[in-house]
Scaffold this active site. Structure first.
Site, short mmCIF file in Angstrom:
data_model
loop_
_atom_site.label_atom_id
_atom_site.label_comp_id
_atom_site.label_asym_id
_atom_site.label_seq_id
_atom_site.Cartn_x
_atom_site.Cartn_y
_atom_site.Cartn_z
N HIS A 1 0.84 -1.20 0.00
CA HIS A 1 0.00 0.00 0.00
C HIS A 1 0.88 1.25 0.00
O HIS A 1 0.63 2.21 -0.75
CB HIS A 1 -0.90 0.05 1.24
N LYS B 1 -14.90 -8.39 4.20
CA LYS B 1 -13.80 -8.51 5.16
C LYS B 1 -14.27 -8.16 6.56
O LYS B 1 -15.11 -7.29 6.74
CB LYS B 1 -12.65 -7.58 4.77
#
Length: 157
Positions: free
Chosen positions: A16, A40
Site C-alpha cells: 500500500h 472482510k
C-alpha cells in the site's frame, strides 16, 4: 487531477505504501481513503487505520487521508470531485477482480481506474496474508513503516 486510492487498509502494508508513494508522483492530489468492505472482517478500528495511513503519507505533501464507510465509491468520488481511482494490482487474479469494478465505475460515474503494478519485491504481500501471519515472528517486515500490532494487541503474545 485528483485521484482516489481506496481500500480497507487492514492493515496498511508495504505494498500500500509503495502504491501510494508512486501515485503521489503521478497525480496533483491523492486521497487515500479507508472504505468499508463487506467481504472482510475488520482487524483494526477505522481510526487506527487512518492514523497509520497518515504516518505512511508523512512527507507526501499532495496526499490526504479520509474514510467513507457508508455508500458507494462512486458517491464518494462525485462528492469529492474525483475523476480517477487508483488500484494496485499484484497479479492477473487482482486484475480479474478489479476489471469488472473498473468497468462499472466507468459506466456509473464516468471515471477512470488507473492500475499501478505492484513492485515485484512486494507482489506477494496482502493484508490477508499479513493478518494470517500476525501471530508469528517476522510478519512485521511485511507491514508499512511505523506499522505494528494494534493498540489493543500490544503486550499480548
Amino acid at each position: 487531477m485528483r485521484a482516489l486510492f481506496p481500500g480497507s487498509f487492514d492493515p496498511v502494508t508495504q505494498g500500500h505504501q509503495d502504491v501510494l508513494r508512486r501515485a503521489s508522483l503521478l497525480f496533483d492530489e491523492v486521497v487515500v481513503c479507508v472504505m468499508f468492505n463487506s467481504n472482510k472482517t475488520g482487524r483494526f478500528p477505522i481510526t487506527e487505520r487512518l492514523d497509520r495511513l497518515r504516518a505512511v503519507a508523512t512527507g507526501l505533501s499532495n496526499v490526504t487521508v479520509d474514510s467513507h464507510t457508508g455508500g458507494l465509491l462512486v458517491d464518494y468520488c462525485r462528492r469529492a470531485g474525483i475523476d480517477v481511482v487508483i488500484r494496485g494490482v499484484r497479479d492477473v487474479h487482482d486484475l480479474d477482480y478489479e476489471m469488472p469494478m473498473a468497468r462499472m465505475n466507468q459506466e456509473l460515474a464516468g471515471f477512470e481506474t488507473f492500475f499501478i503494478a505492484a513492485d515485484p519485491a512486494l507482489a506477494h504481500v496482502s493484508s490477508s496474508l499479513v493478518t494470517a501471519m500476525s501471530q508469528h515472528e517476522g510478519s512485521s517486515k511485511l507491514l508499512s513503516a511505523g506499522e505494528g500490532r494494534s493498540k489493543g494487541e500490544e503486550g499480548r503474545e
